[in-house]
Design an enzyme around this catalytic site. Sequence first.
Site, PDB file in Angstrom:
ATOM      1  N   SER A  10      35.933  17.739 -10.360  1.00  0.00           N
ATOM      2  CA  SER A  10      34.601  17.139 -10.456  1.00  0.00           C
ATOM      3  C   SER A  10      33.632  18.175 -10.992  1.00  0.00           C
ATOM      4  CB  SER A  10      34.129  16.648  -9.084  1.00  0.00           C
ATOM      5  OG  SER A  10      32.802  16.175  -9.213  1.00  0.00           O
ATOM      6  N   HIS A  35      36.217  14.447 -13.641  1.00  0.00           N
ATOM      7  CA  HIS A  35      35.390  13.461 -12.940  1.00  0.00           C
ATOM      8  C   HIS A  35      33.924  13.817 -13.175  1.00  0.00           C
ATOM      9  CE1 HIS A  35      34.743  10.543  -9.630  1.00  0.00           C
ATOM     10  NE2 HIS A  35      33.782  11.356  -9.217  1.00  0.00           N
ATOM     11  N   ASP A  37      30.032  12.783 -12.180  1.00  0.00           N
ATOM     12  CA  ASP A  37      29.220  12.072 -11.193  1.00  0.00           C
ATOM     13  C   ASP A  37      27.822  11.811 -11.716  1.00  0.00           C
ATOM     14  OD1 ASP A  37      30.897  11.809  -8.890  1.00  0.00           O
ATOM     15  OD2 ASP A  37      30.794  13.986  -8.674  1.00  0.00           O
ATOM     16  N   MET A  39      24.169  10.285 -10.796  1.00  0.00           N
ATOM     17  CA  MET A  39      23.350   9.944  -9.620  1.00  0.00           C
ATOM     18  C   MET A  39      21.926   9.607 -10.052  1.00  0.00           C
ATOM     19  SD  MET A  39      24.486  13.021  -7.145  1.00  0.00           S
ATOM     20  CE  MET A  39      26.208  13.388  -6.811  1.00  0.00           C
ATOM     21  N   HIS A  68      31.837   8.258 -12.677  1.00  0.00           N
ATOM     22  CA  HIS A  68      31.530   7.622 -11.386  1.00  0.00           C
ATOM     23  C   HIS A  68      30.025   7.377 -11.317  1.00  0.00           C
ATOM     24  CE1 HIS A  68      31.341   8.417  -6.721  1.00  0.00           C
ATOM     25  NE2 HIS A  68      31.011   7.172  -7.019  1.00  0.00           N
ATOM     26  N   MET A  70      26.885   6.419  -9.475  1.00  0.00           N
ATOM     27  CA  MET A  70      26.268   6.218  -8.150  1.00  0.00           C
ATOM     28  C   MET A  70      24.844   5.737  -8.388  1.00  0.00           C
ATOM     29  SD  MET A  70      27.807   9.568  -6.342  1.00  0.00           S
ATOM     30  CE  MET A  70      28.380  10.208  -7.891  1.00  0.00           C
ATOM     31  N   MET A 139      35.326   6.715  -1.223  1.00  0.00           N
ATOM     32  CA  MET A 139      34.530   7.925  -0.976  1.00  0.00           C
ATOM     33  C   MET A 139      34.962   8.512   0.362  1.00  0.00           C
ATOM     34  SD  MET A 139      32.750   8.322  -3.632  1.00  0.00           S
ATOM     35  CE  MET A 139      32.096   9.878  -3.016  1.00  0.00           C
ATOM     36  N   ASP A 177      37.524  10.773  -3.279  1.00  0.00           N
ATOM     37  CA  ASP A 177      36.471  11.624  -3.835  1.00  0.00           C
ATOM     38  C   ASP A 177      35.566  12.118  -2.706  1.00  0.00           C
ATOM     39  OD1 ASP A 177      34.454  12.762  -5.359  1.00  0.00           O
ATOM     40  OD2 ASP A 177      33.697  10.863  -6.164  1.00  0.00           O
TER      41      ASP A 177
END
Length: 220
Positions: A10, A35, A37, A39, A68, A70, A139, A177
């Site tokens: 990640s 990965h 992320d 946000m 991913h 979020m 998660m 994750d």
Amino acid sequence: MQREKILAPSILAGDHANLRDSLMLANKDGRKWIHLDIMDGHFVPNLSFGPQTVLDLRKHSSIFFDVHLMLEQPDRYIDPFIKAGADLISIHLEPQYDHSGALSKIRKAGIKNGIVINPDTQIDGLIPLLDQVDLVLFMTVFPGFGGQKFIHEVLSKAEEISGIRKKQNLNFLIEVDGGVGPDHVKPCLEAGVDVFVAGTAYYKLDDLGRRQFAEAIESS
Ligand code: DX5
Ligand code: ZN
């Protein structure tokens, strides 16, 4: 989706003044996935980076981009991340939007989709979507920050979904994750996990440690 065991570093745990180097480290190690992320400061109490960063990283590697989201309204941001070069986009079950429509939009663009649940979300809402997804992400921390402690209890949900996958002859991948390190490989494999996201643990290991971590997963 072809089922194989994968360690996905990640990049959130990388150096944000030099994310390209964090990407190239995973590349040099022979990792197949990275990965990413995303946000929004609403669905999770933190901000990370957006499609421009993903697009700029894309120029440096053909590694599989596991994005991913979020986000409170993930359906509004699918197109920009597809254009930025995502190979897979996973979206959370918790916010209210047309989950099925969003999953199908991702697939129709020719990339893989995934559905994600937080540690305190039950699996009931996942069940009707299982035949529409390439990946289910559990998660193992409350999302928002790297470096948190792995929540073991989540593995019972992964195990249950792995049982349903077998019974219904489905082929999606199961991913975990949050807080994942070498000590979690065995129990996760036993619960049916295929893809292991690791940020803090991966980037703080030395060359040998990272190799052993990857081998424990990918040669299993
Ligand atoms: C958590 C993120 C994770 C995070 C994992 O909000 O979704 O992908 O980067 O990092 P570690 O492995 O440090 O928990
Ligand atoms: Zn993540």
